[in-house]
Design an enzyme around this catalytic site. Structure first.
Site, PDB file in Angstrom:
ATOM      1  N   HIS A   1      -0.405   1.021 -10.164  1.00 54.48           N
ATOM      2  CA  HIS A   1      -1.157   0.061  -9.355  1.00 54.48           C
ATOM      3  C   HIS A   1      -1.728  -1.066 -10.236  1.00 54.48           C
ATOM      4  O   HIS A   1      -2.929  -1.331 -10.250  1.00 54.48           O
ATOM      5  CB  HIS A   1      -2.287   0.763  -8.606  1.00 54.48           C
ATOM      6  CG  HIS A   1      -2.716   0.011  -7.375  1.00 54.48           C
ATOM      7  ND1 HIS A   1      -3.249   0.628  -6.272  1.00 54.48           N
ATOM      8  CD2 HIS A   1      -2.690  -1.315  -7.073  1.00 54.48           C
ATOM      9  CE1 HIS A   1      -3.546  -0.263  -5.343  1.00 54.48           C
ATOM     10  NE2 HIS A   1      -3.204  -1.457  -5.808  1.00 54.48           N
TER      11      HIS A   1
ATOM     12  N   GLU B   1      -3.581   8.212  -5.380  1.00 58.91           N
ATOM     13  CA  GLU B   1      -3.721   7.595  -6.701  1.00 58.91           C
ATOM     14  C   GLU B   1      -4.962   8.146  -7.402  1.00 58.91           C
ATOM     15  O   GLU B   1      -5.991   8.322  -6.761  1.00 58.91           O
ATOM     16  CB  GLU B   1      -3.808   6.071  -6.565  1.00 58.91           C
ATOM     17  CG  GLU B   1      -2.548   5.451  -5.970  1.00 58.91           C
ATOM     18  CD  GLU B   1      -2.618   3.930  -5.872  1.00 58.91           C
ATOM     19  OE1 GLU B   1      -3.622   3.350  -6.357  1.00 58.91           O
ATOM     20  OE2 GLU B   1      -1.699   3.323  -5.325  1.00 58.91           O
TER      21      GLU B   1
ATOM     22  N   ARG C   1       0.850  -1.185   0.000  1.00 58.18           N
ATOM     23  CA  ARG C   1       0.000   0.000   0.000  1.00 58.18           C
ATOM     24  C   ARG C   1       0.888   1.238   0.000  1.00 58.18           C
ATOM     25  O   ARG C   1       1.950   1.261   0.630  1.00 58.18           O
ATOM     26  CB  ARG C   1      -0.925   0.014   1.226  1.00 58.18           C
ATOM     27  CG  ARG C   1      -2.120  -0.924   1.105  1.00 58.18           C
ATOM     28  CD  ARG C   1      -3.105  -0.406   0.060  1.00 58.18           C
ATOM     29  NE  ARG C   1      -4.296  -1.220  -0.078  1.00 58.18           N
ATOM     30  CZ  ARG C   1      -4.439  -2.191  -0.974  1.00 58.18           C
ATOM     31  NH1 ARG C   1      -3.443  -2.495  -1.790  1.00 58.18           N
ATOM     32  NH2 ARG C   1      -5.572  -2.864  -1.063  1.00 58.18           N
TER      33      ARG C   1
END
Length: 319
Positions: free
Chosen positions: A272, A253, A224
């Site tokens: 991601h 993000e 994370r």
């Protein structure tokens, strides 16, 4: 008796739940309508796992779903004190992302060892420059996070001849505890973060930690974003405290176009995507459908999250 109501916190494309026709009523909502719909739902499917809507909507009046399933490995974006104090069962998508993420990490480690970024840049410049690369076999890695993702990373790196130490929250027979992390990291060629985001792991990779590493070490984060103090990592790379890093997750993000991280030397930035292989959404939907059928039949659910810890506990690894 009416069929159970499944409420889906939606994201495009919507999940394919056709197999549940005749078994459940399905209603879709966005984050704005979630609080209004929650009291009527028996089950909540958090399909939009990048949303904070569950954490924001859960506190309030009325009943709440008996079961919440998130289509992600991490549960940090939905947990809140009110949910933790409720009898609601929370499950995650354990079993879908482990191998793809491990393959992605193995690809990054190989790319670093064989200097593929340098080769691509020299090709772009039309420059022929021979150089030596690094042998992967015999190098040492520390994988932080002893859950299924970390274990799969360990398995694949072992297959490449890398000596791997796995670090978890507490020491077990085949897993190191966090108290061993500094010592192990100081001698590692690769430090790979696959840990969950909890109160105790937030910001754990900071200037102090990067200062422990060898100048030849590389750091990879597929856990994370908030686990890493990004400014400290950028400074460590600029000062050449470490040789390189790769981030697939970030504090915010998507990463802003103006973020200085885009231009940090020896940093690989990816959006991601480490766990997202072709067909991954279909696999997530199939997993939920199978879990719903178990739930409706009164059978035990897999992947139950320990709310206090913030993840699904794992058994020890056989020696």
């Amino acid at each position: 008796m009416p069929q159970p109501l499944i409420l889906v916190l939606d994201a495009a494309p919507a999940p394919r739940l056709g197999r549940l026709t005749g078994q459940a009523r399905i209603r879709h909502t966005d984050g704005h309508g979630l609080a209004r719909q929650l009291p009527h739902a028996d089950v909540l499917l958090v399909w939009d796992f990048t949303s904070d809507a569950v954490r924001e909507a859960w506190p309030g009046a009325g009943p709440r779903p008996r079961w919440v399933h998130t289509a992600s490995a991490g549960v940090d974006r939905l947990l809140c004190p009110e949910l933790a104090a409720s009898p609601t069962v929370v499950t995650n998508a354990r079993g879908v992302f482990e191998l793809p993420i491990a393959e992605y990490v193995a690809g990054l480690v190989l790319a670093f060892a064989k200097d593929l970024p340098g080769t691509l840049e020299l090709q772009r410049q039309r420059r022929w420059r021979h150089r030596e690369t690094r042998r992967l076999a015999g190098s040492r890695a520390v994988v932080v996070g002893a859950g299924p993702i970390g274990r799969e990373i360990m398995r694949l790196l072992h297959g490449l001849g890398v000596q791997v130490a796995l670090v978890g929250r507490t020491a077990r027979r085949t897993i190191h505890g966090v108290e061993d992390l500094d010592r192990l990291a100081a001698g590692a060629d690769w430090v790979i973060c696959a840990a969950p985001l909890t109160a105790s792991t937030h910001g754990m990779f900071d200037a102090r930690f990067f200062g422990l590493l060898q100048p030849s070490a590389r750091f990879v984060n597929v856990g994370r974003g908030p686990l890493v103090v990004e400014e400290d990592l950028a400074e460590a790379l600029r000062r050449r405290w470490i040789a390189g890093a790769a981030l697939d997750v970030f504090q915010e993000e998507p990463l802003d176009r103006e973020s200085p991280l885009w231009d940090v030397p020896e940093l690989i930035v990816s959006p991601h995507m480490s766990g997202d292989t072709a067909g991954w959404r279909d696999r997530l939907a199939e997993q939920f459908v199978a879990m719903y059928e178990r739930w409706a039949a009164g059978e035990p659910l897999p992947n139950i999250v320990d709310i206090q810890r913030g993840y699904v506990p794992s058994e020890d690894i056989p020696a």
